[in-house]
Scaffold this active site. Structure first.
Site, PDB file in Angstrom:
ATOM      1  N   ARG A  98      34.854  12.033  66.480  1.00  0.00           N
ATOM      2  CA  ARG A  98      33.598  12.747  66.221  1.00  0.00           C
ATOM      3  C   ARG A  98      33.503  13.147  64.748  1.00  0.00           C
ATOM      4  O   ARG A  98      32.432  13.105  64.154  1.00  0.00           O
ATOM      5  CB  ARG A  98      33.446  13.950  67.142  1.00  0.00           C
ATOM      6  CG  ARG A  98      34.569  14.971  67.069  1.00  0.00           C
ATOM      7  CD  ARG A  98      34.410  16.003  68.190  1.00  0.00           C
ATOM      8  NE  ARG A  98      35.484  16.960  68.236  1.00  0.00           N
ATOM      9  CZ  ARG A  98      36.582  16.829  68.953  1.00  0.00           C
ATOM     10  NH1 ARG A  98      36.790  15.759  69.692  1.00  0.00           N
ATOM     11  NH2 ARG A  98      37.497  17.783  68.960  1.00  0.00           N
ATOM     12  N   HIS A 116      31.499  18.572  62.373  1.00  0.00           N
ATOM     13  CA  HIS A 116      30.969  17.369  63.008  1.00  0.00           C
ATOM     14  C   HIS A 116      29.680  17.674  63.756  1.00  0.00           C
ATOM     15  O   HIS A 116      29.415  18.813  64.137  1.00  0.00           O
ATOM     16  CB  HIS A 116      32.004  16.751  63.951  1.00  0.00           C
ATOM     17  CG  HIS A 116      32.385  17.628  65.111  1.00  0.00           C
ATOM     18  ND1 HIS A 116      31.588  17.788  66.226  1.00  0.00           N
ATOM     19  CD2 HIS A 116      33.477  18.386  65.312  1.00  0.00           C
ATOM     20  CE1 HIS A 116      32.178  18.609  67.076  1.00  0.00           C
ATOM     21  NE2 HIS A 116      33.331  18.991  66.539  1.00  0.00           N
ATOM     22  N   GLY A 117      28.881  16.635  63.980  1.00  0.00           N
ATOM     23  CA  GLY A 117      27.668  16.775  64.776  1.00  0.00           C
ATOM     24  C   GLY A 117      28.013  17.038  66.234  1.00  0.00           C
ATOM     25  O   GLY A 117      29.179  17.033  66.633  1.00  0.00           O
ATOM     26  N   THR A 121      36.785  21.424  74.043  1.00  0.00           N
ATOM     27  CA  THR A 121      37.185  20.099  73.605  1.00  0.00           C
ATOM     28  C   THR A 121      38.594  20.079  73.049  1.00  0.00           C
ATOM     29  O   THR A 121      39.447  19.337  73.511  1.00  0.00           O
ATOM     30  CB  THR A 121      36.207  19.577  72.527  1.00  0.00           C
ATOM     31  OG1 THR A 121      34.893  19.806  72.961  1.00  0.00           O
ATOM     32  CG2 THR A 121      36.427  18.119  72.272  1.00  0.00           C
ATOM     33  N   GLU A 140      41.297  19.623  65.604  1.00  0.00           N
ATOM     34  CA  GLU A 140      41.055  20.916  66.236  1.00  0.00           C
ATOM     35  C   GLU A 140      42.295  21.398  66.954  1.00  0.00           C
ATOM     36  O   GLU A 140      43.208  20.637  67.247  1.00  0.00           O
ATOM     37  CB  GLU A 140      39.880  20.805  67.213  1.00  0.00           C
ATOM     38  CG  GLU A 140      38.567  20.613  66.479  1.00  0.00           C
ATOM     39  CD  GLU A 140      37.356  20.871  67.336  1.00  0.00           C
ATOM     40  OE1 GLU A 140      37.363  21.842  68.123  1.00  0.00           O
ATOM     41  OE2 GLU A 140      36.406  20.104  67.219  1.00  0.00           O
TER      42      GLU A 140
END
Length: 109
Positions: free
Chosen positions: A58, A7-8, A19, A84
């Site tokens: 995201r 992801h960006g 995160t 994640e």
């Protein structure tokens, strides 16, 4: 061909925080990165048959922007198995604070 794309930049990446499973959005820079990735794929004539992403916004937003840049609608599936890892007590903590608490020898990404 398998193409993997991260992801960006997210708001947590920008802030330097861990995160993990926090569902944070992309920054404007992250959105531009995702669009640029799609344009790069397009310029190299790489169009996936299907897009599989995590359920985190995201990643989902990155996939949307990549598909927009490719100029095509692609079958897309969001699966939790690609989310994640859980950072536990580190989630939301800045990397600076983690270094203070755990020392410089701990692995930070």
């Amino acid at each position: 061909m398998l193409t993997l794309l991260r992801h960006g930049e997210s708001t947590a990446n920008e802030a330097g925080t861990f995160t993990g499973l926090l569902d944070v959005p992309l920054t404007h820079r992250g959105e531009r990165q995702a669009s640029a990735a799609g344009q790069l794929l397009r310029s190299n004539h790489i169009t996936p048959d299907v897009v599989v992403t995590s359920t985190l916004r995201r990643a989902v937003r990155t996939a949307e922007l990549v598909c927009d840049a490719l100029g095509t609608q692609l079958p897309t599936e969001a699966v939790w198995q690609l989310n994640e890892r859980n950072y536990g007590a580190l989630t939301g903590m800045t990397k600076t604070d983690a270094r203070r608490m755990l020392g410089d020898d701990a692995p930070y990404s």
